[in-house]
Structures are given as structure tokens and as C-alpha cells.
Design a protein around this motif. Structure first.
Motif, PDB file in Angstrom:
ATOM      1  N   MET A   1       0.844  -1.192   0.000  1.00 10.58           N
ATOM      2  CA  MET A   1       0.000   0.000   0.000  1.00 10.58           C
ATOM      3  C   MET A   1       0.873   1.233   0.000  1.00 10.58           C
ATOM      4  O   MET A   1       1.412   1.621   1.023  1.00 10.58           O
ATOM      5  CB  MET A   1      -0.865   0.003   1.266  1.00 10.58           C
ATOM      6  N   CYS A   2       1.043   1.817  -1.142  1.00  7.06           N
ATOM      7  CA  CYS A   2       1.848   3.020  -1.244  1.00  7.06           C
ATOM      8  C   CYS A   2       0.993   4.039  -1.987  1.00  7.06           C
ATOM      9  O   CYS A   2      -0.107   3.733  -2.426  1.00  7.06           O
ATOM     10  CB  CYS A   2       3.114   2.751  -2.043  1.00  7.06           C
ATOM     11  N   GLY A   3       1.523   5.236  -2.146  1.00  5.90           N
ATOM     12  CA  GLY A   3       0.800   6.254  -2.907  1.00  5.90           C
ATOM     13  C   GLY A   3       1.591   6.596  -4.156  1.00  5.90           C
ATOM     14  O   GLY A   3       2.818   6.703  -4.131  1.00  5.90           O
ATOM     15  N   ILE A   4       0.854   6.767  -5.272  1.00  6.72           N
ATOM     16  CA  ILE A   4       1.497   7.074  -6.557  1.00  6.72           C
ATOM     17  C   ILE A   4       0.893   8.347  -7.123  1.00  6.72           C
ATOM     18  O   ILE A   4      -0.322   8.540  -7.060  1.00  6.72           O
ATOM     19  CB  ILE A   4       1.253   5.905  -7.550  1.00  6.72           C
ATOM     20  N   VAL A   5       1.728   9.192  -7.716  1.00  8.23           N
ATOM     21  CA  VAL A   5       1.210  10.346  -8.463  1.00  8.23           C
ATOM     22  C   VAL A   5       2.012  10.542  -9.749  1.00  8.23           C
ATOM     23  O   VAL A   5       3.171  10.110  -9.829  1.00  8.23           O
ATOM     24  CB  VAL A   5       1.287  11.666  -7.649  1.00  8.23           C
ATOM     25  N   GLY A   6       1.383  11.184 -10.720  1.00  8.61           N
ATOM     26  CA  GLY A   6       2.076  11.519 -11.960  1.00  8.61           C
ATOM     27  C   GLY A   6       1.459  12.785 -12.551  1.00  8.61           C
ATOM     28  O   GLY A   6       0.269  13.062 -12.334  1.00  8.61           O
ATOM     29  N   TYR A   7       2.267  13.577 -13.259  1.00  3.09           N
ATOM     30  CA  TYR A   7       1.742  14.812 -13.866  1.00  3.09           C
ATOM     31  C   TYR A   7       2.364  14.995 -15.233  1.00  3.09           C
ATOM     32  O   TYR A   7       3.564  14.772 -15.436  1.00  3.09           O
ATOM     33  CB  TYR A   7       2.080  16.035 -13.002  1.00  3.09           C
ATOM     34  N   ILE A   8       1.536  15.469 -16.179  1.00  2.77           N
ATOM     35  CA  ILE A   8       2.053  15.876 -17.484  1.00  2.77           C
ATOM     36  C   ILE A   8       1.231  17.075 -17.951  1.00  2.77           C
ATOM     37  O   ILE A   8       0.004  17.038 -17.924  1.00  2.77           O
ATOM     38  CB  ILE A   8       2.037  14.689 -18.489  1.00  2.77           C
ATOM     39  N   GLY A   9       1.893  18.155 -18.290  1.00  2.00           N
ATOM     40  CA  GLY A   9       1.165  19.368 -18.691  1.00  2.00           C
ATOM     41  C   GLY A   9       2.142  20.484 -18.966  1.00  2.00           C
ATOM     42  O   GLY A   9       3.254  20.244 -19.458  1.00  2.00           O
ATOM     43  N   ASP A  10       1.741  21.739 -18.612  1.00  2.00           N
ATOM     44  CA  ASP A  10       2.607  22.896 -18.850  1.00  2.00           C
ATOM     45  C   ASP A  10       3.157  23.496 -17.568  1.00  2.00           C
ATOM     46  O   ASP A  10       3.953  24.421 -17.596  1.00  2.00           O
ATOM     47  CB  ASP A  10       1.815  23.998 -19.582  1.00  2.00           C
ATOM     48  N   LYS A  11       2.653  22.986 -16.442  1.00  2.00           N
ATOM     49  CA  LYS A  11       3.059  23.601 -15.167  1.00  2.00           C
ATOM     50  C   LYS A  11       4.237  22.833 -14.562  1.00  2.00           C
ATOM     51  O   LYS A  11       4.560  21.720 -15.005  1.00  2.00           O
ATOM     52  CB  LYS A  11       1.881  23.576 -14.203  1.00  2.00           C
ATOM     53  N   ARG A  12       4.815  23.407 -13.494  1.00  2.00           N
ATOM     54  CA  ARG A  12       5.925  22.725 -12.840  1.00  2.00           C
ATOM     55  C   ARG A  12       5.386  21.453 -12.167  1.00  2.00           C
ATOM     56  O   ARG A  12       4.588  21.518 -11.217  1.00  2.00           O
ATOM     57  CB  ARG A  12       6.551  23.663 -11.808  1.00  2.00           C
ATOM     58  N   ALA A  13       5.831  20.302 -12.665  1.00  2.00           N
ATOM     59  CA  ALA A  13       5.274  19.021 -12.214  1.00  2.00           C
ATOM     60  C   ALA A  13       5.457  18.812 -10.712  1.00  2.00           C
ATOM     61  O   ALA A  13       4.575  18.300 -10.025  1.00  2.00           O
ATOM     62  CB  ALA A  13       5.939  17.873 -12.978  1.00  2.00           C
ATOM     63  N   ALA A  14       6.615  19.253 -10.194  1.00  2.00           N
ATOM     64  CA  ALA A  14       6.938  18.960  -8.796  1.00  2.00           C
ATOM     65  C   ALA A  14       5.890  19.525  -7.839  1.00  2.00           C
ATOM     66  O   ALA A  14       5.650  18.962  -6.771  1.00  2.00           O
ATOM     67  CB  ALA A  14       8.314  19.513  -8.468  1.00  2.00           C
ATOM     68  N   ASP A  15       5.252  20.644  -8.219  1.00  2.00           N
ATOM     69  CA  ASP A  15       4.254  21.240  -7.317  1.00  2.00           C
ATOM     70  C   ASP A  15       3.081  20.281  -7.120  1.00  2.00           C
ATOM     71  O   ASP A  15       2.642  20.022  -6.007  1.00  2.00           O
ATOM     72  CB  ASP A  15       3.746  22.575  -7.877  1.00  2.00           C
ATOM     73  N   PHE A  16       2.570  19.754  -8.251  1.00  2.00           N
ATOM     74  CA  PHE A  16       1.469  18.793  -8.114  1.00  2.00           C
ATOM     75  C   PHE A  16       1.943  17.525  -7.404  1.00  2.00           C
ATOM     76  O   PHE A  16       1.245  16.978  -6.547  1.00  2.00           O
ATOM     77  CB  PHE A  16       0.867  18.412  -9.483  1.00  2.00           C
ATOM     78  N   LEU A  17       3.132  17.056  -7.768  1.00  2.00           N
ATOM     79  CA  LEU A  17       3.600  15.784  -7.188  1.00  2.00           C
ATOM     80  C   LEU A  17       3.647  15.880  -5.668  1.00  2.00           C
ATOM     81  O   LEU A  17       3.163  14.983  -4.969  1.00  2.00           O
ATOM     82  CB  LEU A  17       4.987  15.414  -7.736  1.00  2.00           C
ATOM     83  N   LEU A  18       4.193  16.969  -5.149  1.00  2.00           N
ATOM     84  CA  LEU A  18       4.304  17.095  -3.689  1.00  2.00           C
ATOM     85  C   LEU A  18       2.938  17.269  -3.037  1.00  2.00           C
ATOM     86  O   LEU A  18       2.657  16.695  -1.990  1.00  2.00           O
ATOM     87  CB  LEU A  18       5.236  18.253  -3.313  1.00  2.00           C
ATOM     88  N   GLU A  19       2.083  18.037  -3.695  1.00  2.00           N
ATOM     89  CA  GLU A  19       0.749  18.211  -3.114  1.00  2.00           C
ATOM     90  C   GLU A  19      -0.027  16.887  -3.145  1.00  2.00           C
ATOM     91  O   GLU A  19      -0.678  16.515  -2.169  1.00  2.00           O
ATOM     92  CB  GLU A  19      -0.025  19.300  -3.864  1.00  2.00           C
ATOM     93  N   GLY A  20       0.075  16.183  -4.267  1.00  2.00           N
ATOM     94  CA  GLY A  20      -0.613  14.889  -4.384  1.00  2.00           C
ATOM     95  C   GLY A  20      -0.108  13.898  -3.352  1.00  2.00           C
ATOM     96  O   GLY A  20      -0.887  13.187  -2.704  1.00  2.00           O
ATOM     97  N   LEU A  21       1.193  13.875  -3.179  1.00  2.00           N
ATOM     98  CA  LEU A  21       1.765  12.934  -2.201  1.00  2.00           C
ATOM     99  C   LEU A  21       1.316  13.283  -0.786  1.00  2.00           C
ATOM    100  O   LEU A  21       1.078  12.395   0.037  1.00  2.00           O
ATOM    101  CB  LEU A  21       3.294  12.932  -2.288  1.00  2.00           C
ATOM    102  N   THR A  22       1.173  14.570  -0.512  1.00  2.00           N
ATOM    103  CA  THR A  22       0.698  14.980   0.821  1.00  2.00           C
ATOM    104  C   THR A  22      -0.680  14.376   1.073  1.00  2.00           C
ATOM    105  O   THR A  22      -0.973  13.888   2.159  1.00  2.00           O
ATOM    106  CB  THR A  22       0.617  16.524   0.896  1.00  2.00           C
ATOM    107  N   LYS A  23      -1.512  14.387   0.036  1.00  2.00           N
ATOM    108  CA  LYS A  23      -2.870  13.851   0.175  1.00  2.00           C
ATOM    109  C   LYS A  23      -2.850  12.321   0.340  1.00  2.00           C
ATOM    110  O   LYS A  23      -3.802  11.734   0.824  1.00  2.00           O
ATOM    111  CB  LYS A  23      -3.706  14.199  -1.061  1.00  2.00           C
ATOM    112  N   LEU A  24      -1.784  11.697  -0.114  1.00  2.00           N
ATOM    113  CA  LEU A  24      -1.731  10.229  -0.070  1.00  2.00           C
ATOM    114  C   LEU A  24      -0.858   9.698   1.054  1.00  2.00           C
ATOM    115  O   LEU A  24      -0.690   8.494   1.191  1.00  2.00           O
ATOM    116  CB  LEU A  24      -1.174   9.675  -1.396  1.00  2.00           C
TER     117      LEU A  24
END
Ligand code: M6R
Length: 609
Positions: A1-24
Motif C-alpha cells: 500500500m503506497c501512494g502514486i502520483v504523476g503529472y504531465i502538462g505545462d506547469k511545474r510538475a513537482a508542485d502537483f507531485l508534492l501536493e498529491g503525495l501529501t494527500k496520499l
């Protein structure tokens, strides 16, 4: 049981990755990491410990790339460490992978890859995946991923990133959740909805065997043969809090419902392919080792102690070794008779319970051999014990332990059968029969979970009583203790469990008209005796709810209410009888308006004496 996130778009990916991981982070929190494709190279940062330590490392060096993947880990293969944290890479850092689940055939794959010159740095099963990708990649990212997936056995949700393909993330699902969040000019990947809910509510929920090719403006789903899959968009209507609980109202209910998977994960890989042998590779015991043990102690607290009581039955019945079960808080202060011929088994979900840890240290000081059964890789107890076997229940958040208990039962059963097979105290035919029935347990738990309405009704009817009694004999008594603990701790109803045969020695005085009694009657070897105890209680006008195995036609003749569970061997039936008791406690607590996940005065991990 781990948490996974991924992002692809025009924004800085790391921002979503860290926020997503916080939620998980509730799904795994022993280490975390991210990888971002920065064009020239793939930036990877990982850190053992809570997500905050990864955030600290990234404070002054956030990568600027617009495509990335991240992971928060709940260790299975390999202790929590920077190196074992995901993402994992191939030899040349061209491919990066995050993974949830267990790659069952990773050992032979790893050996083959090493023999062909691949360099491994971690202890994880996951690391084989990027190395495999490196081997098979010939310019077509999707084809290479399909080829890799065909080599893997086990359960996974995987996300793949490639330096050469900066416009694509690929993810695949088998037995572990994976969801794709659909944005405008950007798309998101996550193991759970909470990670993406602040960004989009339009999602694709992947099914087993599906592969998603995710670009910033498109998502294409294919199956393992490469054929397109026509996928319907799923609109998430839950709020963020409900999403964290997978749509369930409470973590406890979610975890009760996760039991089929938790139990399956815990037993899988530990049964030989032909279904005849228990494999506990972690132990490697033989006849000499067992001959050197003349006494076994099982030491634990609370629910884990109740699992230990069941373990005593299993080990004594199957492996014919004497077992004492002790509460850790008692054991450590009473100068137990322990020496080098004693095996001390400690059981602990968290691996951090201070009484259990102290009992373990005391056992080592006295010269005992020690074995820990725990759910948390790298926990204090896992590190302190000489040998460890892990339950693969995944993080348990609710204070009331549910899936930890059933997975502990699985492991004590497998341990007993493993010892019996070494010792020759179980026939081949009986072992095969028990293993066959064991494999059916996850489906039988699911069946038990599918009919909750009568339990809800009982909970509403009796949820306002101040006292409830649980009775049973043999293994039913052990489960009765666990049922009573569940009711006490979350609904604050006074609940007591008694061995049915003991009632007449005192407690029967408390059984008067209208008192609710939950009577477990699943143990065939003592069925007649159980039945007469139930009649004694009924004769005092108690309201008796029976728990019986399907096919029992007797109990209904005497009782107004009977909850039926699927039938199996009487040794395995505790794995099923406990389920309605967990649900009864849950719905009684709801009826009384209690805070189910955080009951008063209690903590999840008891790290004080
Ligand atoms: O983490 P552990 O298994 O060592 O915890 C032991 C007990 O504190 C725990 O089982 C407790 O009794 C639960 N709240 C029961 O639901």
C-alpha cells in the motif's frame, strides 16, 4: 500500500507531485520520492521518513520540468531507506518507475538481469522493472512497456517515465488502484482520488490489465494485447475527506472492506504453486531448529494478543508444540521462564507498541529465539527481532484494528502449518485440504461483507444497551474476545466475552431478560456443548444472536436471530466469524454517534507503558 502520483502538462510538475503525495501520505509514509524529466536528464530526489524530509531536501532545488512521477512508500521488499524509496531507475537513468504492489517473480528476473550486467542498488522488487524496460526498449515506449508487463507476475500499479519520450507517461494496473485525472492541457495520475480531487473531478478509473498512455492533451487506454479500450469517464462526486476514505464514511469501514485483499496479499507467494506447501522463505527453519525449541510464547497486546490466542490453537493442534500466550504488559514483569530453548513470537500491527517491544528485548536478554509478526517493515519490533514475517495489510489508520487482525490470523495459521510440515505432524492430504480452503478465504470474506443489512438492524436494535455478552467455545471464544474488544473500544458499550462453559461458574448471574448475548457456534468439535450453553442463556430470556456456519440447521430452532457465514474448516472459520462482529461494533458505534476512527482515550500506536 503506497501512494502514486504523476503529472504531465505545462506547469511545474513537482508542485502537483508534492501536493498529491501529501494527500496520499496516509497510505504509506516511511519514505518518498519524485522524478521529473528535465530534458537533459531525469531529476530524482528521495528521502527516508515522512514527506516533510523530502520537501526539506527540495526546498532550494525544485526541478522545473513539466512531466514527473512521485511515490510515498509503505515498505514491503527492503527496509525504509533513501535507496529503497521510489522512483527507481535503470542503469543509465533513462527510465524511471513508481510501483504499488508486489512483483512476485522479481528474484529470478533480478538474477537474470544481473547475469546480463545490470547493476542493482536497492533491495526492492520494483527495481527489476526499469532494468527490464532498459533491456527491451528499441525506440517504441508503449511496446516496451507491454513487453515488460508480460514478464511480471504479481500485483501492481505502475507508472513509467522515459527520458527519450518527454511527452508521454505510461501507467498500468493489476490488482492495485490507479486513476487518471483529466485536465485541460494537463493530465494527472494517482493511486487514489484524493491526490487529484483539487484539480479535476473527471477521471478514468483503470481496470486490471489496462494500460494508459497519458499525454498532456490526450489519454489513450489499451489492453495488454495492445487493443484500444473504450473507457467511460467517471465523475467524482465525493468531497475530499470522503475521497481519502475511498468513498467509505470511516477508515474503519474501509479497512474492514479491504480484508479480502489484505488477506490475499498476505498469503500469496507463501503457498507453493501446486498448493501443497507453505513457503515461509523468511524463516528457513528445519527439523533441527524445531527440535531445539521446547516451548513457545506468543506475546502481544490488544487485538494482536487475541490473534496470539488463535495462534496457540493452531500451533498446538497442527505442530504439536506447547504454546503460552501472554499479554506483553504482564509478561515483561513476571520473570517468565525463558531460555535458549524458548521461541518468543511477538505480534504487533504497528511494530512500535512499547510493552511488546520491551517484552521482546527482555526475551532476547533471557536468551530466547525471537520472531516478530508485524505489519510495518522497518518498525522498532521488526528491527529488534531476530526473524520477522510481515503481514501485508497495508497501513491501518482506524484505531480499531481489523485487517491487521485477519492478516495476523493468516500468518499464525501459515506458521503453524509450516512447522507441522517440517515436523511431519500433519499428513500431506490434510495439509493440501487446509491450503485449498485457505485460498478460498478472501472470497468468503467478500461474501460475508456483502450482506450487512441484518447486522445494521441488530446494531440499531441493541446499540443502546449498556451491556453485551459474547460467548463461545474453543476458537469461537478467542474470536468472542476480539468481538467484545471491538464493541468496547468504539461504541463504549460494556462488552464481555466468556468461554461458554465458564458461564455457570459466575457470569450466568448477570444474564437476565433482554440482555443481548452474541453466541458463536461454529466449532464443530464442541458444537453440542455450545448448543446447550446457548440454551442455558436463552432459558434466562436473554436476546441471543447466533453466529453459525452455513448449513447449520439446528441453531435457528432455538434462536430468533442467526447470522450465517460461509462454511470452512473449523480452524479457519475465525477469519470469517470476526467479520460480522467487526461490522456489529462499527454500526453500534454509528448508532450511538461515536467518533469511530478516533475513539476516546485511545491512540493507534501505544508507545507509552
Ligand atoms: O500495534 P499493535 O498491534 O502492537 O497494537 C496492539 C494494540 O494496541 C491494538 O491491537 C489495540 O488493542 C487496538 N486498538 C484494537 O483494536
Amino acid at each position: 500500500m503506497c501512494g502514486i502520483v504523476g503529472y504531465i502538462g505545462d506547469k511545474r510538475a513537482a508542485d502537483f507531485l508534492l501536493e498529491g503525495l501529501t494527500k496520499l501520505e496516509y497510505r504509506g509514509y516511511d519514505s518518498a520520492g519524485i522524478a521529473v524529466n528535465c530534458g537533459e536528464n531525469i531529476f530524482v530526489e528521495k528521502s527516508v521518513g515522512r514527506l516533510d524530509s523530502l520537501k526539506d531536501k527540495l526546498k532550494y532545488r525544485m526541478p522545473g520540468g513539466v512531466i514527473g512521477i512521485g511515490h510515498t512508500r509503505w515498505a514491503t521488499h527492503g527496509r525504509p531507506s533513501d535507496i529503497n524509496a521510489h522512483p527507481h531507475t535503470d542503469c543509465n537513468k533513462n527510465f524511471v518507475v513508481v510501483h504499488n504492489g508486489i512483483i512476485e517473480n522479481y528474484m529470478p528476473l533480478k538474477e537474470e538481469l544481473i547475469s546480463r550486467g545490470h547493476k542493482f542498488i536497492s533491495e526492492t522488487d520494483t527495481e527489476v522493472v526499469p532494468h527490464l524496460l532498459e533491456e527491451v526498449y528499441r525506440g517504441d515506449f508503449v511496446e516496451a512497456v507491454r513487453e515488460v508487463l508480460n514478464k511480471l507476475e504479481g500485483s501492481y500499479s505502475l507508472v513509467f517515465m522515459s527520458k527519450e519520450n518527454p511527452d508521454t507517461l505510461i501507467c498500468a494496473k493489476q490488482d492495485n488502484p490507479l486513476v487518471i485525472g483529466l485536465g485541460k492541457g494537463e493530465n494527472f495520475i494517482a493511486s487514489d482520488i484524493p491526490a487529484i480531487i483539487n484539480y479535476t473531478r473527471q477521471t478514468y478509473i483503470l481496470n486490471d490489465g489496462e494500460i494508459a498512455i497519458v499525454k498532456k492533451d490526450s489519454v489513450k487506454i489499451i489492453n495488454r494485447r495492445g487493443e484500444p479500450v473504450d473507457k467511460k469517464i467517471f465523475h467524482v462526486s465525493w468531497n475530499a475527506e470522503a475521497a481519502e476514505k475511498g468513498g467509505y464514511e470511516h477508515f474503519m469501514l474501509k479497512e474492514i472492506n479491504e480484508q479480502p485483499k489484505a488477506v490475499r496479499d498476505t498469503m500469496s507467494k507463501r503457498i507453493s504453486k501446486d498448493g501443497t506447501k507453505i513457503l515461509l522463505d523468511e524463516l528457513n527453519w528445519d527439523k533441527d531448529f524445531l527440535a531445539g525449541i521446547d516451548k513457545i510464547y506468543i506475546v502481544a497486546c490488544g487485538t494482536a494478543y487475541h490473534a496470539g490466542l488463535v495462534g496457540k490453537f493452531y500451533i498446538e493442534k497442527l505442530a504439536r508444540k506447547l504454546v503460552e500466550v501472554d499479554l506483553a504488559s504482564e509478561y515483561r514483569y513476571r520473570n517468565p521462564i525463558v531460555d535458549e530453548k524458548t521461541l518468543v513470537i511477538v505480534i504487533s500491527q504497528s511494530g512500535e507498541t512499547s510493552d511488546t517491544l520491551a517484552a521482546l528485548k527482555e526475551s532476547k536478554r533471557l536468551g530466547a529465539k525471537t520472531l516478530a509478526i508485524t505489519n510495518v517493515v522497518g518498525s522498532s519490533i521488526a528491527r529488534e527481532a531476530e526473524q520477522v514475517i510481515h503481514t501485508w495489510a497495508g497501513p491501518e489508520i482506524a484505531v480499531a484494528s481489523t485487517k491487521a487482525y485477519t492478516t495476523q490470523l493468516i500468518l499464525v495459521f501459515m506458521l503453524a502449518l509450516y512447522m507441522a510440515q517440517i515436523n511431519g505432524t500433519v499428513s500431506e492430504q490434510r495439509a493440501r485440504e487446509l491450503i485449498g480452503l485457505l485460498k478460498k478465504i478472501p472470497a468468503q470474506i467478500s461474501e460475508t461483507l456483502s450482506d450487512v443489512e441484518p447486522i445494521k438492524t441488530f446494531a440499531r436494535q441493541y446499540g443502546f444497551n449498556e451491556d453485551v455478552f459474547y460467548i463461545g467455545r474453543s476458537l469461537d471464544y478467542c474470536v468472542a474476545l476480539e468481538g467484545a474488544l471491538k464493541l468496547k473500544e468504539i461504541s463504549y458499550i460494556h462488552a464481555e466475552a466468556y468461554a461458554s462453559g465458564e458461564l455457570k461458574h459466575g457470569t450466568l448471574a448477570l444474564i437476565v431478560e433482554g440482555v443481548p448475548v452474541i453466541a458463536l457456534a461454529t466449532q464443530k468439535s464442541v458444537y453440542e456443548k455450545t448448543l446447550s450453553n446457548i440454551k442455558e442463556v436463552k432459558a434466562r430470556d436473554a436476546v441471543v444472536i447466533g453466529i453459525a456456519a452455513e448449513g447449520d440447521t439446528e441453531l435457528e430452532k432455538y434462536l430468533d436471530h442467526v447470522i450465517f457465514i460461509p462454511d470452512t474448516d473449523e480452524l479457519l472459520i475465525p477469519l470469517l466469524t470476526v467479520v460480522p462482529l467487526q461490522l456489529l461494533a462499527y454500526y453500534a458505534a454509528i448508532t450511538r454517534g461515536c467518533d469511530v476512527d478516533k475513539p476516546r482515550n485511545l491512540a493507534k500506536s501505544v508507545t507509552v507503558e
